[in-house]
Design a protein around this motif. Structure first.
Motif, mmCIF file in Angstrom:
data_model
loop_
_atom_site.group_PDB
_atom_site.id
_atom_site.type_symbol
_atom_site.label_atom_id
_atom_site.label_comp_id
_atom_site.label_asym_id
_atom_site.label_seq_id
_atom_site.Cartn_x
_atom_site.Cartn_y
_atom_site.Cartn_z
ATOM 1 N N UNK A 191 -26.534 88.241 -17.568
ATOM 2 C CA UNK A 191 -25.546 88.356 -17.021
ATOM 3 C C UNK A 191 -24.815 87.208 -16.347
ATOM 4 N N UNK A 192 -25.612 86.220 -15.903
ATOM 5 C CA UNK A 192 -25.421 85.035 -15.328
ATOM 6 C C UNK A 192 -24.529 84.208 -16.386
ATOM 7 N N UNK A 193 -25.111 84.368 -17.662
ATOM 8 C CA UNK A 193 -24.381 83.527 -18.774
ATOM 9 C C UNK A 193 -22.907 84.107 -18.966
ATOM 10 N N UNK A 194 -22.959 85.425 -19.108
ATOM 11 C CA UNK A 194 -21.725 86.222 -19.393
ATOM 12 C C UNK A 194 -20.692 85.961 -18.453
ATOM 13 N N UNK A 195 -20.748 86.021 -17.136
ATOM 14 C CA UNK A 195 -19.769 85.895 -16.186
ATOM 15 C C UNK A 195 -19.482 84.325 -16.181
ATOM 16 N N UNK A 231 -19.506 82.325 -18.760
ATOM 17 C CA UNK A 231 -18.696 82.074 -19.859
ATOM 18 C C UNK A 231 -17.240 82.687 -19.629
ATOM 19 N N UNK A 232 -17.225 83.827 -19.186
ATOM 20 C CA UNK A 232 -15.777 84.396 -18.891
ATOM 21 C C UNK A 232 -14.908 83.446 -18.052
ATOM 22 N N UNK A 233 -15.536 82.767 -16.969
ATOM 23 C CA UNK A 233 -15.005 81.981 -16.188
ATOM 24 C C UNK A 233 -14.422 80.625 -16.852
ATOM 25 N N UNK A 234 -15.431 80.199 -17.781
ATOM 26 C CA UNK A 234 -14.898 79.007 -18.713
ATOM 27 C C UNK A 234 -13.730 79.367 -19.390
ATOM 28 N N UNK A 267 -21.882 75.682 -14.595
ATOM 29 C CA UNK A 267 -21.020 74.421 -14.532
ATOM 30 C C UNK A 267 -19.730 75.212 -14.662
ATOM 31 N N UNK A 268 -19.333 76.095 -13.632
ATOM 32 C CA UNK A 268 -17.779 76.673 -13.787
ATOM 33 C C UNK A 268 -17.518 77.120 -12.367
ATOM 34 N N UNK A 269 -16.434 77.908 -12.105
ATOM 35 C CA UNK A 269 -15.949 78.490 -10.944
ATOM 36 C C UNK A 269 -15.579 79.830 -11.052
ATOM 37 N N UNK A 310 -20.266 88.685 -26.958
ATOM 38 C CA UNK A 310 -19.476 87.295 -27.479
ATOM 39 C C UNK A 310 -18.147 87.506 -27.050
ATOM 40 N N UNK A 311 -17.857 86.558 -26.347
ATOM 41 C CA UNK A 311 -16.259 86.595 -25.723
ATOM 42 C C UNK A 311 -15.431 85.767 -26.447
ATOM 43 N N UNK A 312 -15.765 85.126 -27.481
ATOM 44 C CA UNK A 312 -14.878 84.811 -28.549
ATOM 45 C C UNK A 312 -14.527 85.972 -29.341
ATOM 46 N N UNK A 313 -15.286 86.849 -29.686
ATOM 47 C CA UNK A 313 -14.899 87.930 -30.498
ATOM 48 C C UNK A 313 -13.994 88.946 -29.645
#
Ligand code: BEZ
Length: 211
Positions: free
Chosen positions: A45-49, A51-54, A89-91, A146-149
């Motif tokens: 979940x940490x990586x998913x949120x 990526x969504x922020x990025x 590395x995002x907000x 996969x947020x690009x999908x």
């Protein structure tokens, strides 16, 4: 009963990391993505949120407002966001619903008891400006989405909504689209000045109209 494509996305009022939100009011005339994750302070979940922020600019470009759900409380979300920002590395730039009473999770059928009694699965709902559900996805807890999908599907949905074209298998931005069956070949010739390739009477392609 589970939600189906074309259903109105259930409305709710909830506490979030950006204050109290009434969902339909908050969506306004935008597209929306509501997505759930199993729990705060978990690795996938940490990586998913993150990526969504990025991908904030990509969602904004498409006019999509993003909101996340988990059944953890607000103070937990606030602490966890600090970790997401640091490690990814995002907000985090979208609201997280604190769904402690599982109101939203139940409305959207995000708890699948045979997978987990308490935690929400990884559900995604894409909602159109008409508040209707355009896409549902369910992933298991152990697989990051996969947020690009998801962005690719949003592009396809918006092409259909705006230009009456569909997209073929594995379509990517810039590739030919399919003329929807509701448009006759005669009308398609008028509608798509870049040309229509009639492979079969039911299989007609045209260059991506908005390129
Ligand atoms: C996670 O959210 O990171 C996770 C949840 C269940 C299994 C594995 C990972």
């Amino acid at each position: 009963m589970s939600l189906r494509l074309g259903d109105i996305a259930p409305d709710f009022t909830a506490e979030t990391t950006e204050g109290t939100i009434n969902f339909h009011e908050w969506l306004g005339n935008s597209w929306g993505m509501i997505f759930s994750h199993p729990a705060d302070f978990t690795p996938v979940c940490t990586t998913e949120l993150g990526r969504t922020a990025q991908l904030k600019d990509e969602f904004e470009k498409r006019g999509v407002k993003v909101i996340a759900v988990s059944v953890d409380p607000l103070d937990s979300h606030t602490e966890w966001i600090k970790d997401i920002n640091e490690t990814q590395k995002t907000t985090v730039n979208f609201p997280l619903i604190a769904d402690e009473d599982r109101k939203v999770a139940q409305l959207y059928d995000m708890i699948h008891p045979n997978a987990s009694e308490k935690a929400t699965v990884r559900s995604v709902f894409i909602i159109g400006p008409d508040k209707k559900i355009k896409l549902t996805l369910t992933y298991p807890a152990s697989t990051g989405r996969n947020f690009y999908e998801i962005l690719r599907v949003i592009d396809s949905l918006q092409l259909t909504a705006n230009y009456q074209v569909a997209t073929p298998a594995d379509w990517q931005e810039g590739e030919d689209c399919i003329v929807v069956p509701a448009v006759s070949t005669e009308d398609a010739m008028q509608k798509f000045p870049k040309g229509v390739n009639v492979i079969k009477p039911y299989l007609r392609t045209t260059p991506q109209p908005n390129k």
